[in-house]
Design a protein around this motif. Sequence first.
Motif, PDB file in Angstrom:
ATOM      1  N   ALA A   1       0.835  -1.209   0.000  1.00 28.31           N
ATOM      2  CA  ALA A   1       0.000   0.000   0.000  1.00 28.31           C
ATOM      3  C   ALA A   1       0.869   1.258   0.000  1.00 28.31           C
ATOM      4  O   ALA A   1       0.584   2.225  -0.716  1.00 28.31           O
ATOM      5  CB  ALA A   1      -0.933  -0.007   1.215  1.00 28.31           C
ATOM      6  N   ALA A   2       1.947   1.239   0.779  1.00 21.55           N
ATOM      7  CA  ALA A   2       2.842   2.411   0.827  1.00 21.55           C
ATOM      8  C   ALA A   2       3.519   2.620  -0.524  1.00 21.55           C
ATOM      9  O   ALA A   2       3.595   3.751  -1.029  1.00 21.55           O
ATOM     10  CB  ALA A   2       3.887   2.221   1.927  1.00 21.55           C
ATOM     11  N   TYR A   3       3.989   1.558  -1.146  1.00 25.13           N
ATOM     12  CA  TYR A   3       4.643   1.641  -2.456  1.00 25.13           C
ATOM     13  C   TYR A   3       3.664   2.153  -3.505  1.00 25.13           C
ATOM     14  O   TYR A   3       4.004   2.983  -4.341  1.00 25.13           O
ATOM     15  CB  TYR A   3       5.182   0.263  -2.842  1.00 25.13           C
ATOM     16  N   SER A   4       2.428   1.671  -3.466  1.00 18.30           N
ATOM     17  CA  SER A   4       1.431   2.049  -4.470  1.00 18.30           C
ATOM     18  C   SER A   4       1.035   3.519  -4.383  1.00 18.30           C
ATOM     19  O   SER A   4       0.484   4.051  -5.338  1.00 18.30           O
ATOM     20  CB  SER A   4       0.182   1.179  -4.321  1.00 18.30           C
ATOM     21  N   GLY A   5       1.310   4.159  -3.272  1.00 20.28           N
ATOM     22  CA  GLY A   5       0.948   5.564  -3.105  1.00 20.28           C
ATOM     23  C   GLY A   5       2.122   6.511  -3.224  1.00 20.28           C
ATOM     24  O   GLY A   5       2.047   7.649  -2.758  1.00 20.28           O
ATOM     25  N   PHE A   6       3.220   6.066  -3.826  1.00 17.51           N
ATOM     26  CA  PHE A   6       4.421   6.903  -3.882  1.00 17.51           C
ATOM     27  C   PHE A   6       5.194   6.634  -5.167  1.00 17.51           C
ATOM     28  O   PHE A   6       5.301   5.504  -5.624  1.00 17.51           O
ATOM     29  CB  PHE A   6       5.334   6.600  -2.692  1.00 17.51           C
ATOM     30  N   LEU A   7       5.745   7.692  -5.751  1.00 19.25           N
ATOM     31  CA  LEU A   7       6.655   7.556  -6.881  1.00 19.25           C
ATOM     32  C   LEU A   7       7.768   8.582  -6.692  1.00 19.25           C
ATOM     33  O   LEU A   7       7.493   9.770  -6.466  1.00 19.25           O
ATOM     34  CB  LEU A   7       5.934   7.817  -8.210  1.00 19.25           C
ATOM     35  N   GLY A   8       8.994   8.123  -6.755  1.00 19.16           N
ATOM     36  CA  GLY A   8      10.122   9.032  -6.613  1.00 19.16           C
ATOM     37  C   GLY A   8      11.310   8.551  -7.409  1.00 19.16           C
ATOM     38  O   GLY A   8      11.496   7.346  -7.589  1.00 19.16           O
ATOM     39  N   TYR A   9      12.073   9.513  -7.917  1.00 19.30           N
ATOM     40  CA  TYR A   9      13.315   9.156  -8.593  1.00 19.30           C
ATOM     41  C   TYR A   9      14.293  10.315  -8.550  1.00 19.30           C
ATOM     42  O   TYR A   9      13.943  11.440  -8.208  1.00 19.30           O
ATOM     43  CB  TYR A   9      13.094   8.654 -10.016  1.00 19.30           C
ATOM     44  N   PHE A  10      15.559  10.002  -8.893  1.00 17.61           N
ATOM     45  CA  PHE A  10      16.592  11.029  -8.969  1.00 17.61           C
ATOM     46  C   PHE A  10      17.527  10.702 -10.108  1.00 17.61           C
ATOM     47  O   PHE A  10      17.596   9.567 -10.568  1.00 17.61           O
ATOM     48  CB  PHE A  10      17.359  11.157  -7.643  1.00 17.61           C
ATOM     49  N   GLY A  11      18.216  11.722 -10.568  1.00 15.47           N
ATOM     50  CA  GLY A  11      19.161  11.546 -11.658  1.00 15.47           C
ATOM     51  C   GLY A  11      19.651  12.898 -12.147  1.00 15.47           C
ATOM     52  O   GLY A  11      19.812  13.834 -11.365  1.00 15.47           O
ATOM     53  N   SER A  12      19.839  13.004 -13.450  1.00 12.51           N
ATOM     54  CA  SER A  12      20.277  14.268 -14.041  1.00 12.51           C
ATOM     55  C   SER A  12      19.276  14.661 -15.119  1.00 12.51           C
ATOM     56  O   SER A  12      18.406  13.874 -15.500  1.00 12.51           O
ATOM     57  CB  SER A  12      21.683  14.125 -14.623  1.00 12.51           C
ATOM     58  N   TYR A  13      19.395  15.909 -15.587  1.00 16.90           N
ATOM     59  CA  TYR A  13      18.474  16.381 -16.611  1.00 16.90           C
ATOM     60  C   TYR A  13      19.191  17.336 -17.551  1.00 16.90           C
ATOM     61  O   TYR A  13      20.251  17.883 -17.240  1.00 16.90           O
ATOM     62  CB  TYR A  13      17.267  17.087 -15.981  1.00 16.90           C
ATOM     63  N   GLU A  14      18.568  17.538 -18.691  1.00 18.70           N
ATOM     64  CA  GLU A  14      19.006  18.564 -19.634  1.00 18.70           C
ATOM     65  C   GLU A  14      17.774  19.062 -20.380  1.00 18.70           C
ATOM     66  O   GLU A  14      16.808  18.311 -20.573  1.00 18.70           O
ATOM     67  CB  GLU A  14      20.053  18.015 -20.605  1.00 18.70           C
ATOM     68  N   VAL A  15      17.803  20.326 -20.755  1.00 19.63           N
ATOM     69  CA  VAL A  15      16.726  20.908 -21.547  1.00 19.63           C
ATOM     70  C   VAL A  15      17.158  20.866 -23.002  1.00 19.63           C
ATOM     71  O   VAL A  15      18.254  21.307 -23.351  1.00 19.63           O
ATOM     72  CB  VAL A  15      16.424  22.359 -21.107  1.00 19.63           C
ATOM     73  N   GLN A  16      16.302  20.290 -23.840  1.00 17.47           N
ATOM     74  CA  GLN A  16      16.569  20.193 -25.277  1.00 17.47           C
ATOM     75  C   GLN A  16      15.355  20.768 -26.005  1.00 17.47           C
ATOM     76  O   GLN A  16      14.354  20.069 -26.195  1.00 17.47           O
ATOM     77  CB  GLN A  16      16.795  18.742 -25.704  1.00 17.47           C
ATOM     78  N   GLY A  17      15.441  22.048 -26.361  1.00 15.51           N
ATOM     79  CA  GLY A  17      14.314  22.702 -27.022  1.00 15.51           C
ATOM     80  C   GLY A  17      13.097  22.712 -26.125  1.00 15.51           C
ATOM     81  O   GLY A  17      13.135  23.221 -25.012  1.00 15.51           O
ATOM     82  N   GLY A  18      12.003  22.094 -26.571  1.00 14.72           N
ATOM     83  CA  GLY A  18      10.772  22.049 -25.796  1.00 14.72           C
ATOM     84  C   GLY A  18      10.634  20.823 -24.928  1.00 14.72           C
ATOM     85  O   GLY A  18       9.545  20.528 -24.434  1.00 14.72           O
ATOM     86  N   ASP A  19      11.731  20.095 -24.730  1.00 15.35           N
ATOM     87  CA  ASP A  19      11.722  18.891 -23.895  1.00 15.35           C
ATOM     88  C   ASP A  19      12.703  19.029 -22.741  1.00 15.35           C
ATOM     89  O   ASP A  19      13.772  19.619 -22.887  1.00 15.35           O
ATOM     90  CB  ASP A  19      12.136  17.649 -24.692  1.00 15.35           C
ATOM     91  N   ILE A  20      12.319  18.451 -21.608  1.00 13.88           N
ATOM     92  CA  ILE A  20      13.264  18.224 -20.515  1.00 13.88           C
ATOM     93  C   ILE A  20      13.540  16.728 -20.530  1.00 13.88           C
ATOM     94  O   ILE A  20      12.611  15.916 -20.507  1.00 13.88           O
ATOM     95  CB  ILE A  20      12.703  18.647 -19.154  1.00 13.88           C
ATOM     96  N   VAL A  21      14.806  16.372 -20.601  1.00  9.39           N
ATOM     97  CA  VAL A  21      15.198  14.971 -20.664  1.00  9.39           C
ATOM     98  C   VAL A  21      15.744  14.572 -19.291  1.00  9.39           C
ATOM     99  O   VAL A  21      16.741  15.131 -18.828  1.00  9.39           O
ATOM    100  CB  VAL A  21      16.258  14.750 -21.767  1.00  9.39           C
TER     101      VAL A  21
END
Length: 146
Positions: free
Chosen positions: A68-88
């Motif tokens: 139940a706890a897992y089903s009510g949560f989503l989380g992640y981490f990493g890196s990002y870059e902006v490419q035009g109209g997208d965030i990757v």
Amino acid sequence: MGVVGTWNLLHWRRTGSDGQLVFPLGEDARGLLVYTRNGHVIVQMAASGRAPIEGTDPLGGSVEERAAAYSGFLGYFGSYEVQGGDIVHHVDSCSYPNWSQTVAVRPFELHGEQLILRTPPTASHGTTWVNEMAWQRAAASHPAEV
């Protein structure tokens, strides 16, 4: 200023090609999105009113409580870059293991203090879905004193 900063979740909703509207973590879900100047991203989204797990061990509890706890949560981490109209997002690790070590492209719109991220359309059981996560820039806060 762009996307760098801290953002509070306004909503996460899925819109289906058949007109369905679903809020995966509920209409009152809470969340935090952080884009740092040096390219890190942190995303946390949780359903409101999640039931507590018995005991004091954060890795304990019954199988049902953990599910139940897992089903009510989503989380992640990493890196990002902006490419035009997208965030990757380059996802390092995620609470949903299938997304760990993947790349997630998020078309985005920035309207003043609001940021809208969408997923590319995906098909599931005969319906095409688009996820939309709307975020409000968090008010500036004072650094914690050490």
